[in-house]
Design a protein around this motif. Structure first.
Motif, PDB file in Angstrom:
ATOM      1  N   SER A   1      -3.609   2.964   5.331  1.00 24.12           N
ATOM      2  CA  SER A   1      -4.706   3.142   4.381  1.00 24.12           C
ATOM      3  C   SER A   1      -4.455   4.407   3.569  1.00 24.12           C
ATOM      4  O   SER A   1      -3.917   5.395   4.084  1.00 24.12           O
ATOM      5  CB  SER A   1      -6.048   3.257   5.112  1.00 24.12           C
ATOM      6  OG  SER A   1      -6.456   2.010   5.618  1.00 24.12           O
TER       7      SER A   1
ATOM      8  N   ASP B   1     -10.745  -6.822  -4.568  1.00 25.81           N
ATOM      9  CA  ASP B   1     -11.406  -5.563  -4.901  1.00 25.81           C
ATOM     10  C   ASP B   1     -12.900  -5.723  -4.664  1.00 25.81           C
ATOM     11  O   ASP B   1     -13.534  -6.594  -5.247  1.00 25.81           O
ATOM     12  CB  ASP B   1     -11.109  -5.249  -6.377  1.00 25.81           C
ATOM     13  CG  ASP B   1     -11.649  -3.915  -6.855  1.00 25.81           C
ATOM     14  OD1 ASP B   1     -12.668  -3.462  -6.314  1.00 25.81           O
ATOM     15  OD2 ASP B   1     -11.057  -3.346  -7.788  1.00 25.81           O
TER      16      ASP B   1
ATOM     17  N   LYS C   1      -3.207   9.794   3.019  1.00 23.65           N
ATOM     18  CA  LYS C   1      -2.583   8.531   3.424  1.00 23.65           C
ATOM     19  C   LYS C   1      -2.365   8.557   4.934  1.00 23.65           C
ATOM     20  O   LYS C   1      -1.903   9.541   5.492  1.00 23.65           O
ATOM     21  CB  LYS C   1      -1.247   8.331   2.700  1.00 23.65           C
ATOM     22  CG  LYS C   1      -0.530   7.025   3.078  1.00 23.65           C
ATOM     23  CD  LYS C   1       0.849   6.929   2.463  1.00 23.65           C
ATOM     24  CE  LYS C   1       0.789   6.681   0.979  1.00 23.65           C
ATOM     25  NZ  LYS C   1       2.142   6.426   0.404  1.00 23.65           N
TER      26      LYS C   1
ATOM     27  N   GLU D   1      -9.546  -1.821  -2.008  1.00 19.02           N
ATOM     28  CA  GLU D   1      -8.662  -2.703  -2.775  1.00 19.02           C
ATOM     29  C   GLU D   1      -7.443  -3.072  -1.950  1.00 19.02           C
ATOM     30  O   GLU D   1      -6.895  -2.236  -1.221  1.00 19.02           O
ATOM     31  CB  GLU D   1      -8.226  -2.022  -4.076  1.00 19.02           C
ATOM     32  CG  GLU D   1      -7.314  -2.890  -4.941  1.00 19.02           C
ATOM     33  CD  GLU D   1      -6.893  -2.181  -6.215  1.00 19.02           C
ATOM     34  OE1 GLU D   1      -5.690  -1.893  -6.359  1.00 19.02           O
ATOM     35  OE2 GLU D   1      -7.779  -1.907  -7.049  1.00 19.02           O
ATOM     36  N   CYS D   2      -7.016  -4.327  -2.067  1.00 14.09           N
ATOM     37  CA  CYS D   2      -5.796  -4.784  -1.393  1.00 14.09           C
ATOM     38  C   CYS D   2      -5.091  -5.787  -2.289  1.00 14.09           C
ATOM     39  O   CYS D   2      -5.603  -6.885  -2.523  1.00 14.09           O
ATOM     40  CB  CYS D   2      -6.126  -5.420  -0.041  1.00 14.09           C
ATOM     41  SG  CYS D   2      -4.668  -6.055   0.837  1.00 14.09           S
ATOM     42  N   ARG D   3      -3.933  -5.409  -2.798  1.00 11.65           N
ATOM     43  CA  ARG D   3      -3.161  -6.339  -3.635  1.00 11.65           C
ATOM     44  C   ARG D   3      -2.434  -7.367  -2.780  1.00 11.65           C
ATOM     45  O   ARG D   3      -2.426  -8.547  -3.079  1.00 11.65           O
ATOM     46  CB  ARG D   3      -2.142  -5.568  -4.491  1.00 11.65           C
ATOM     47  CG  ARG D   3      -1.180  -6.467  -5.290  1.00 11.65           C
ATOM     48  CD  ARG D   3      -1.929  -7.352  -6.270  1.00 11.65           C
ATOM     49  NE  ARG D   3      -1.069  -8.287  -6.984  1.00 11.65           N
ATOM     50  CZ  ARG D   3      -0.801  -9.524  -6.589  1.00 11.65           C
ATOM     51  NH1 ARG D   3      -1.298  -9.993  -5.458  1.00 11.65           N
ATOM     52  NH2 ARG D   3      -0.025 -10.317  -7.309  1.00 11.65           N
TER      53      ARG D   3
ATOM     54  N   ILE E   1       2.310   2.397  -3.501  1.00  9.18           N
ATOM     55  CA  ILE E   1       1.446   2.904  -4.583  1.00  9.18           C
ATOM     56  C   ILE E   1       1.817   4.361  -4.881  1.00  9.18           C
ATOM     57  O   ILE E   1       1.892   5.181  -3.957  1.00  9.18           O
ATOM     58  CB  ILE E   1      -0.035   2.806  -4.169  1.00  9.18           C
ATOM     59  CG1 ILE E   1      -0.426   1.338  -3.958  1.00  9.18           C
ATOM     60  CG2 ILE E   1      -0.935   3.458  -5.211  1.00  9.18           C
ATOM     61  CD1 ILE E   1      -1.778   1.165  -3.308  1.00  9.18           C
TER      62      ILE E   1
ATOM     63  N   THR F   1       0.819  -1.217   0.000  1.00  8.70           N
ATOM     64  CA  THR F   1       0.000   0.000   0.000  1.00  8.70           C
ATOM     65  C   THR F   1       0.852   1.265   0.000  1.00  8.70           C
ATOM     66  O   THR F   1       0.551   2.229  -0.701  1.00  8.70           O
ATOM     67  CB  THR F   1      -0.958  -0.006   1.202  1.00  8.70           C
ATOM     68  OG1 THR F   1      -1.776  -1.197   1.140  1.00  8.70           O
ATOM     69  CG2 THR F   1      -1.866   1.212   1.187  1.00  8.70           C
TER      70      THR F   1
ATOM     71  N   GLN G   1      -7.296   2.265  -0.669  1.00 10.64           N
ATOM     72  CA  GLN G   1      -6.249   1.241  -0.766  1.00 10.64           C
ATOM     73  C   GLN G   1      -5.847   0.915   0.674  1.00 10.64           C
ATOM     74  O   GLN G   1      -5.360   1.778   1.393  1.00 10.64           O
ATOM     75  CB  GLN G   1      -5.042   1.773  -1.532  1.00 10.64           C
ATOM     76  CG  GLN G   1      -5.353   2.295  -2.921  1.00 10.64           C
ATOM     77  CD  GLN G   1      -5.328   1.200  -3.968  1.00 10.64           C
ATOM     78  OE1 GLN G   1      -5.130   0.032  -3.659  1.00 10.64           O
ATOM     79  NE2 GLN G   1      -5.506   1.586  -5.222  1.00 10.64           N
ATOM     80  N   CYS G   2      -6.065  -0.309   1.072  1.00 13.13           N
ATOM     81  CA  CYS G   2      -5.937  -0.623   2.499  1.00 13.13           C
ATOM     82  C   CYS G   2      -5.241  -1.963   2.706  1.00 13.13           C
ATOM     83  O   CYS G   2      -5.524  -2.943   2.007  1.00 13.13           O
ATOM     84  CB  CYS G   2      -7.330  -0.665   3.125  1.00 13.13           C
ATOM     85  SG  CYS G   2      -7.356  -0.923   4.895  1.00 13.13           S
TER      86      CYS G   2
END
Length: 786
Positions: A200, A522, A274, A240-242, A46, A43, A213-214
């Motif tokens: 986050s 997602d 952020k 969303e969390c990759r 990004i 996160t 994005q978390c």
């Protein structure tokens, strides 16, 4: 055409369709290369959007107090400060509690632990926000604080009503018991200590929408919390969390606070914000594994068989309920571990304390329940002068064909019991009996250094306590070049769920793993997901993805039969080819043909675990889909003059069923073992008299290091096949192995016991730090002198 597609099309067609498999193979983690190269995007990696601001949280300095006044003039005067927000600025609901709504995002005037967030500072940089947040002038009127589970019990201070499970007639069973033992035990909590802290990043979007994005195990829960806090609909929030840099339960519910604060700030300022927690703040704010205090009584016979058991478990829940109720429930359900208990009385209380609200942690109450019965069994063995392994064996659940000793205290029948065979195999392969004799001889001639040995079992139930959480969804897209994209509701935290799900899809479609890719979790793709927790990630999401891939496979099979003849029953997808009517068509070629014929090449999939039910009032039912088993043997040496100790050797055997990926599963067992060992030996949480957590940084909180790993560390997977229709008959490997290092704790206790020729039970609490070990040694010596 890219290199992967070329390699795909050029591979030889020499793999028999029936023999080919992609599951059950040891494959590297899908992001392993990215991790090594530093290219894996977390996160904080990004790229920041133009105008991004940074937030920091202002924390309470008191454990329990009313806020009398707050002055932020000095904060606003600091360089770069853009805004200061309190609970009054929250557009919607000031709550982030996952079950009971008793957990404010920002204090509304009452603070209930040192570290509770009170306000948000937003500035132009991370450092400026952190510097400014310390300038607030807050005045408090202090109130009495409750800090320990024992004090909470005595004050009848609970976050949820106490629970009780009874089976049989414990009172009558105690009266007919030949021997009775009583005692107390304290087992401390544990910090998750994920490498990537809470973070986050909230970005406002058009039409009053927001992207968050978390770093979270539960994107859907974050979606709900953010929607409620901003007073908007869930369809206006995308989370969303990759991937996460570790989580271990600490990002299941606790990530909600950080997501909400970032989103609130972004909404009010209409700019990206952020919020990245400093390690000290992270540890001060967030909850940990629940510590437990136990008072127990057990009745048993001359052979060591347990006749009756009574236990009262009190846990430090913290200031709010969070997940304490299901944690306590799982502790109650795992008090038996691998043992049949005919007559039991189990009580559990979640004590409300003025400390961080404790939360999920790998094992989720299971380890805390099981360690108590292991302590009891260990005590019985010493009282009778028996080897603890023999006492364990006589108390095991019966073999599957042995009626009457195969029903748990919560009335679930154990139909998959392999603990007898597994322990027998480990006992022989580890040379347990020979090593026991050698250690006894060593200790007889060594007055200072004492060795210890223990073999402990594991039986762990797999499923969420709450039945409706046992569901998952997935999307599978097949593109015209034969490559496949998967999206599912599980989150990747290093455990390899994406790798396993991709293997399942590759296997279902008969293509190489290299042609399947998983994308970020997602909430706009797969909705209403459950947390990646309770060791269900691969089970649930693997089944959902398999369902989606199977649907596509059926469509392609029907198209292949239309084009090449034959029957559906004879179509096989294997090794990159579709075999039909004696013809082997490359998968990409058939996909291209199907596209031109307007065959749908994507599908959703869904899975809900069958057969689960639970009645919280009677504390009975069928809460688990199946049980995972395991056992380990640990050998230690303890310096009885300093309290220092060393783990010399470990032999572990774990039941992963038909493993989806043996390499990943062995790695998970190894990691869980070391993490569990840290919980029980070195990781001590300590609060001062004012309620401040003093072990809030790596300088004061000791997680295991490489030097703590044994030089001889053997982990093997038990040859088994899940009797339950799990994904390819595999078993979960997330949480259960954390119970394996019980053997380390009891090996240390065994070594201490040798100081008194094993005639006295060392009063050893966990974590077994050097100080705790010395205290136990002194106690045994004192008992030996009496």
């Amino acid at each position: 055409m890219n290199s992967k597609s070329e390699a795909f099309l050029n591979q030889p067609n020499d793999a028999p369709a029936m023999a080919w498999a992609e599951v059950g193979q040891s494959r590297p983690h899908e992001s392993a290369v990215l991790h090594v190269l530093g290219e894996a995007t977390y996160t904080d990696d990004i790229p920041e959007a133009q105008g991004t601001l940074h937030a920091a949280l202002g924390l309470s300095a008191k454990a329990h107090a009313n806020i009398v006044s707050m002055n932020f003039d000095a904060v606003r005067a600091m360089p770069g400060v853009k805004a200061v927000y309190t609970h009054q600025d929250i557009p919607g609901t000031n709550d982030c509690g996952p079950i009971i709504h008793d957990d404010p995002i920002l204090s509304a005037g009452l603070v209930e632990y040192v570290g509770q967030p009170i306000f948000i500072v937003v500035a132009d940089s991370h450092d400026n926000a952190r510097r400014a947040v310390r300038k607030a002038d807050i005045q408090y009127a202090e109130l009495p604080a409750i800090l320990t589970p024992q004090a909470a019990r005595d004050a009848k201070s609970f976050v949820v009503p106490p629970m009780r499970l009874q089976r049989g007639d414990a009172e009558a069973a105690f009266k007919r018991s030949k021997h009775i033992a009583k005692g107390q035990l304290y087992v401390g909590g544990q910090e998750q200590f994920y490498l990537e802290g809470q973070i986050s990043y909230a970005i406002p979007k058009e039409d009053n929408c927001i992207l968050v994005q978390c770093s979270t195990q539960h994107p859907t829960e974050m979606q709900h919390v953010v929607a409620h806090a901003l007073h908007i609909n869930s369809n206006q929030v995308v989370v969303e969390c990759r991937r996460m840099g570790g989580a271990f339960g600490g990002k299941e519910s606790q990530s909600a606070l950080w997501a909400a604060c970032a989103a609130i700030s972004a909404k009010l300022l209409k700019r990206p914000v952020k919020l990245r927690a400093d390690r000290d703040d992270d540890m001060l704010v967030t909850g940990k594994r629940h510590c437990f205090y136990y008072e127990y009584e057990v009745g048993y016979g001359d052979d060591g068989r347990i006749v009756a058991a009574r236990v009262e478990m009190v846990t430090r829940a913290g200031f709010s309920a969070d997940l304490s109720a299901p944690v306590a429930t799982r502790a109650v359900c795992h008090f038996d571990n691998a043992y049949y208990l005919a007559d039991v009385d189990i009580r559990a209380m979640a004590g409300k304390t003025n400390t961080q609200s404790n939360t999920a942690f790998r094992g989720f109450g299971g380890p805390q329940g099981a360690i108590a019965i292991e302590y009891i069994v260990d005590e019985i063995a010493r009282n009778l002068g028996m080897d603890a392994l023999d006492v364990r064996k006589i108390n095991f659940y019966g073999r599957n064909d042995e009626e009457g000793r195969n029903v748990t205290q919560y009335q679930q029948k154990v139909v998959d019991n392999v603990i007898h065979a597994l322990v027998d195999e480990l006992e022989e392969s580890s040379a347990y009996r020979r090593r026991r004799a050698e250690i006894n001889a060593f200790n007889a001639g060594s007055p200072v250094l004492k060795r210890g040995l223990a073999l402990t079992p594991v039986k762990f139930g797999i499923a969420f306590n709450v039945t409706h959480f046992n569901q998952a969804g997935a999307l599978v897209h097949v593109y015209t070049d034969g490559s496949v994209l998967v999206n599912h509701g599980g989150t990747e935290m290093g455990q390899g769920i994406n790798t396993k799900v991709c293997q399942v899809v590759a296997h279902e479609l008969g293509i190489p793993l290299a042609m399947v890719r998983a994308t970020a979790t997602d909430t706009s793709k797969v909705a209403n997901t459950s947390a990646t927790a309770a060791s269900t990630g691969a089970d649930l999401n693997g089944k959902a993805a398999q369902d989606a891939a199977h649907t596509i496979g059926q469509r392609l099979a029907e198209f292949a039969v239309k084009r090449h003849g034959g029957t559906l029953d004879e179509v096989r997808f294997a090794a990159g080819f579709v075999h039909v009517n004696g013809v082997a068509v490359p998968f990409p070629e058939l996909v291209q043909q199907a596209y031109l014929a307007r065959v749908q090449l994507w599908s959703d999939g869904f899975y809900a675990t069958p057969g689960l039910h639970w009645d919280p009032k009677t504390m009975s039912g069928n809460p688990f889909s199946y049980f995972a088993y395991g056992a380990s043997v640990s050998e230690v040496v303890v310096d009885t003059l300093t309290g220092e100790w060393k783990l010399l050797k470990v032999n572990a055997l774990y039941d992963a069923g038909k493993s989806l990926n043996p390499a990943l599963d062995i790695g998970q067992v190894e990691g869980a073992f070391i993490q569990g060992m840290g919980w029980l030996t070195t990781e001590e949480l300590w609060w001062n008299a004012g309620g401040k957590l003093m072990t809030h940084a790596p300088s004061t909180y000791k997680i295991p290091a490489v030097s703590d790993c044994p030089e001889d560390f053997e982990v093997r997977l038990f040859d088994n096949r899940n009797v339950t229709d799990s994904i390819h008959r595999s078993k979960a490997v997330g949480e259960p192995p954390l119970l394996l290092p019980f053997s380390v704790f009891y090996a240390i206790r065994d070594a201490i016991s040798s100081v008194g020729q094993h005639r006295h039970n060392p009063p050893l609490n966990a974590p077994a730090t050097g100080e705790a070990i010395l205290n136990a040694v002194d106690a045994v010596r004192a008992m030996a002198r009496e």
